[in-house]
Scaffold this motif. Sequence first.
Motif, mmCIF file in Angstrom:
data_model
loop_
_atom_site.group_PDB
_atom_site.id
_atom_site.type_symbol
_atom_site.label_atom_id
_atom_site.label_comp_id
_atom_site.label_asym_id
_atom_site.label_seq_id
_atom_site.Cartn_x
_atom_site.Cartn_y
_atom_site.Cartn_z
ATOM 1 N N ILE A 38 -23.389 19.728 -44.637
ATOM 2 C CA ILE A 38 -24.367 19.749 -43.548
ATOM 3 C C ILE A 38 -24.621 18.334 -43.047
ATOM 4 C CG2 ILE A 38 -26.762 20.276 -42.961
ATOM 5 C CD1 ILE A 38 -26.647 22.629 -44.833
ATOM 6 N N GLN A 39 -24.696 17.360 -43.947
ATOM 7 C CA GLN A 39 -24.897 15.984 -43.533
ATOM 8 C C GLN A 39 -23.735 15.482 -42.686
ATOM 9 O OE1 GLN A 39 -25.577 14.364 -47.525
ATOM 10 N NE2 GLN A 39 -27.615 13.723 -46.886
ATOM 11 N N SER A 40 -22.518 15.817 -43.079
ATOM 12 C CA SER A 40 -21.349 15.371 -42.312
ATOM 13 C C SER A 40 -21.313 16.007 -40.931
ATOM 14 C CB SER A 40 -20.067 15.709 -43.076
ATOM 15 O OG SER A 40 -20.041 15.076 -44.346
ATOM 16 N N ILE A 41 -21.610 17.303 -40.849
ATOM 17 C CA ILE A 41 -21.608 17.978 -39.548
ATOM 18 C C ILE A 41 -22.719 17.438 -38.653
ATOM 19 C CG2 ILE A 41 -21.818 20.211 -38.396
ATOM 20 C CD1 ILE A 41 -20.683 21.507 -40.896
ATOM 21 N N LEU A 42 -23.889 17.162 -39.251
ATOM 22 C CA LEU A 42 -24.999 16.617 -38.470
ATOM 23 C C LEU A 42 -24.663 15.231 -37.927
ATOM 24 C CD1 LEU A 42 -27.855 16.981 -37.424
ATOM 25 C CD2 LEU A 42 -28.718 16.118 -39.608
ATOM 26 N N LYS A 43 -23.968 14.419 -38.707
ATOM 27 C CA LYS A 43 -23.534 13.113 -38.219
ATOM 28 C C LYS A 43 -22.542 13.254 -37.069
ATOM 29 C CE LYS A 43 -24.162 10.695 -42.614
ATOM 30 N NZ LYS A 43 -23.473 9.984 -43.729
ATOM 31 N N LEU A 44 -21.636 14.231 -37.176
ATOM 32 C CA LEU A 44 -20.682 14.468 -36.094
ATOM 33 C C LEU A 44 -21.391 14.913 -34.818
ATOM 34 C CD1 LEU A 44 -17.760 14.720 -35.090
ATOM 35 C CD2 LEU A 44 -17.722 17.043 -36.045
ATOM 36 N N VAL A 45 -22.352 15.820 -34.961
ATOM 37 C CA VAL A 45 -23.120 16.296 -33.806
ATOM 38 C C VAL A 45 -23.877 15.141 -33.157
ATOM 39 C CG1 VAL A 45 -25.076 17.735 -33.145
ATOM 40 C CG2 VAL A 45 -23.288 18.683 -34.592
ATOM 41 N N ASN A 46 -24.478 14.270 -33.987
ATOM 42 C CA ASN A 46 -25.197 13.127 -33.442
ATOM 43 C C ASN A 46 -24.263 12.149 -32.754
ATOM 44 O OD1 ASN A 46 -28.211 13.030 -34.101
ATOM 45 N ND2 ASN A 46 -27.345 13.751 -35.998
ATOM 46 N N SER A 47 -23.035 12.038 -33.250
ATOM 47 C CA SER A 47 -22.065 11.176 -32.584
ATOM 48 C C SER A 47 -21.749 11.683 -31.184
ATOM 49 C CB SER A 47 -20.784 11.094 -33.418
ATOM 50 O OG SER A 47 -21.038 10.532 -34.692
ATOM 51 N N LEU A 48 -21.647 13.000 -31.026
ATOM 52 C CA LEU A 48 -21.411 13.563 -29.693
ATOM 53 C C LEU A 48 -22.588 13.298 -28.759
ATOM 54 C CD1 LEU A 48 -19.829 17.001 -30.710
ATOM 55 C CD2 LEU A 48 -18.648 14.953 -29.904
ATOM 56 N N ILE A 49 -23.809 13.449 -29.275
ATOM 57 C CA ILE A 49 -24.991 13.151 -28.465
ATOM 58 C C ILE A 49 -25.016 11.675 -28.082
ATOM 59 C CG2 ILE A 49 -27.517 13.126 -28.443
ATOM 60 C CD1 ILE A 49 -27.489 15.529 -30.282
ATOM 61 N N GLY A 50 -24.653 10.811 -29.035
ATOM 62 C CA GLY A 50 -24.605 9.381 -28.739
ATOM 63 C C GLY A 50 -23.566 9.029 -27.696
ATOM 64 N N MET A 51 -22.422 9.718 -27.720
ATOM 65 C CA MET A 51 -21.399 9.471 -26.715
ATOM 66 C C MET A 51 -21.895 9.849 -25.324
ATOM 67 S SD MET A 51 -18.030 10.790 -28.794
ATOM 68 C CE MET A 51 -16.984 10.689 -27.349
ATOM 69 N N VAL A 52 -22.640 10.934 -25.223
ATOM 70 C CA VAL A 52 -23.220 11.320 -23.933
ATOM 71 C C VAL A 52 -24.209 10.261 -23.462
ATOM 72 C CG1 VAL A 52 -24.631 13.045 -22.755
ATOM 73 C CG2 VAL A 52 -22.866 13.770 -24.359
ATOM 74 N N GLY A 53 -25.047 9.770 -24.393
ATOM 75 C CA GLY A 53 -26.011 8.740 -24.032
ATOM 76 C C GLY A 53 -25.350 7.457 -23.572
ATOM 77 N N ILE A 54 -24.289 7.021 -24.269
ATOM 78 C CA ILE A 54 -23.578 5.804 -23.874
ATOM 79 C C ILE A 54 -22.918 5.985 -22.505
ATOM 80 C CG2 ILE A 54 -21.614 4.328 -24.457
ATOM 81 C CD1 ILE A 54 -22.315 4.783 -27.393
ATOM 82 N N ALA A 55 -22.352 7.175 -22.257
ATOM 83 C CA ALA A 55 -21.744 7.443 -20.952
ATOM 84 C C ALA A 55 -22.787 7.377 -19.839
ATOM 85 C CB ALA A 55 -21.060 8.807 -20.964
ATOM 86 N N MET A 56 -23.983 7.893 -20.092
ATOM 87 C CA MET A 56 -25.041 7.833 -19.079
ATOM 88 C C MET A 56 -25.488 6.398 -18.827
ATOM 89 S SD MET A 56 -27.325 11.187 -20.113
ATOM 90 C CE MET A 56 -28.386 11.023 -18.682
ATOM 91 N N ILE A 57 -25.556 5.586 -19.880
ATOM 92 C CA ILE A 57 -25.948 4.190 -19.710
ATOM 93 C C ILE A 57 -24.898 3.430 -18.895
ATOM 94 C CG2 ILE A 57 -26.321 2.021 -20.945
ATOM 95 C CD1 ILE A 57 -27.624 3.628 -23.170
ATOM 96 N N LEU A 58 -23.627 3.643 -19.207
ATOM 97 C CA LEU A 58 -22.559 2.964 -18.463
ATOM 98 C C LEU A 58 -22.551 3.393 -16.996
ATOM 99 C CD1 LEU A 58 -19.656 3.115 -21.079
ATOM 100 C CD2 LEU A 58 -21.105 1.157 -20.485
ATOM 101 N N TYR A 59 -22.775 4.692 -16.749
ATOM 102 C CA TYR A 59 -22.816 5.172 -15.363
ATOM 103 C C TYR A 59 -24.014 4.575 -14.626
ATOM 104 C CZ TYR A 59 -23.024 8.462 -11.449
ATOM 105 O OH TYR A 59 -23.069 9.017 -10.198
ATOM 106 N N SER A 60 -25.135 4.435 -15.320
ATOM 107 C CA SER A 60 -26.314 3.838 -14.695
ATOM 108 C C SER A 60 -26.074 2.370 -14.365
ATOM 109 C CB SER A 60 -27.521 3.977 -15.633
ATOM 110 O OG SER A 60 -27.785 5.330 -15.921
ATOM 111 N N MET A 61 -25.401 1.659 -15.269
ATOM 112 C CA MET A 61 -25.081 0.257 -14.989
ATOM 113 C C MET A 61 -24.176 0.127 -13.761
ATOM 114 S SD MET A 61 -26.731 -1.562 -17.097
ATOM 115 C CE MET A 61 -27.558 -1.477 -18.672
ATOM 116 N N TRP A 62 -23.233 1.053 -13.633
ATOM 117 C CA TRP A 62 -22.356 1.035 -12.464
ATOM 118 C C TRP A 62 -23.143 1.322 -11.190
ATOM 119 C CZ3 TRP A 62 -20.697 5.009 -9.097
ATOM 120 C CH2 TRP A 62 -19.666 4.640 -8.226
#
Length: 202
Positions: A9-33
Amino acid sequence: MVRVVRSCIQSILKLVNSLIGMVGIAMILYSMWLIRVWQKQMGDSPFAGFDYPAPWFIYAFLGVGVVLCVITCSGHIAAETANGCCLCVYMVFIFFLLLLEAGVTADVFLNRDWEEDFPNDPSGSFNEFKDFIRSNFEFCKWIGLSVVSVQGLGLLLALLLRAIGPHQYYDSDDDYDAARAPLLNAAHPRYAVGGPVYGSKK
């Protein structure tokens, strides 16, 4: 067995959080652009143009991306420690994010004049984003459903991890590590029962 389930469960939760983090980073980069494009349109920094309203859509998009990254960090900490307090904070973040997304979605689909609820965006980014969603509605719909599903899965995994509890030294009273319990292995003296022994008389 409990340790294996907790680790999964800990490993899957870390993977899920990584996907959420990737979405957040993509939104930040798009906002900077978008901010860079806005600066080129203004010919100067957008913070110096007091005659123009602030490009709220860019700042809102950037803020949501930062919030997603903060949620990702809290989720990784909660998944690693399996602490009840950290998991509760993470679940509260995800719950309020889901409520915000549900409110915006309900306003868009149920209110015909939903565009009037948002202020005018001088950068034009909001209109471009809206036109892109309309022209690629099916693609954007599946992307949105995927993001919401990942967030819901993270909330469910956090609930399961909190129900299992943090790490324990022993899974049961009979299953213990001998090196961690030296007092249980202490040698006890043996006693013999017999008659009294008297010294020899001279």
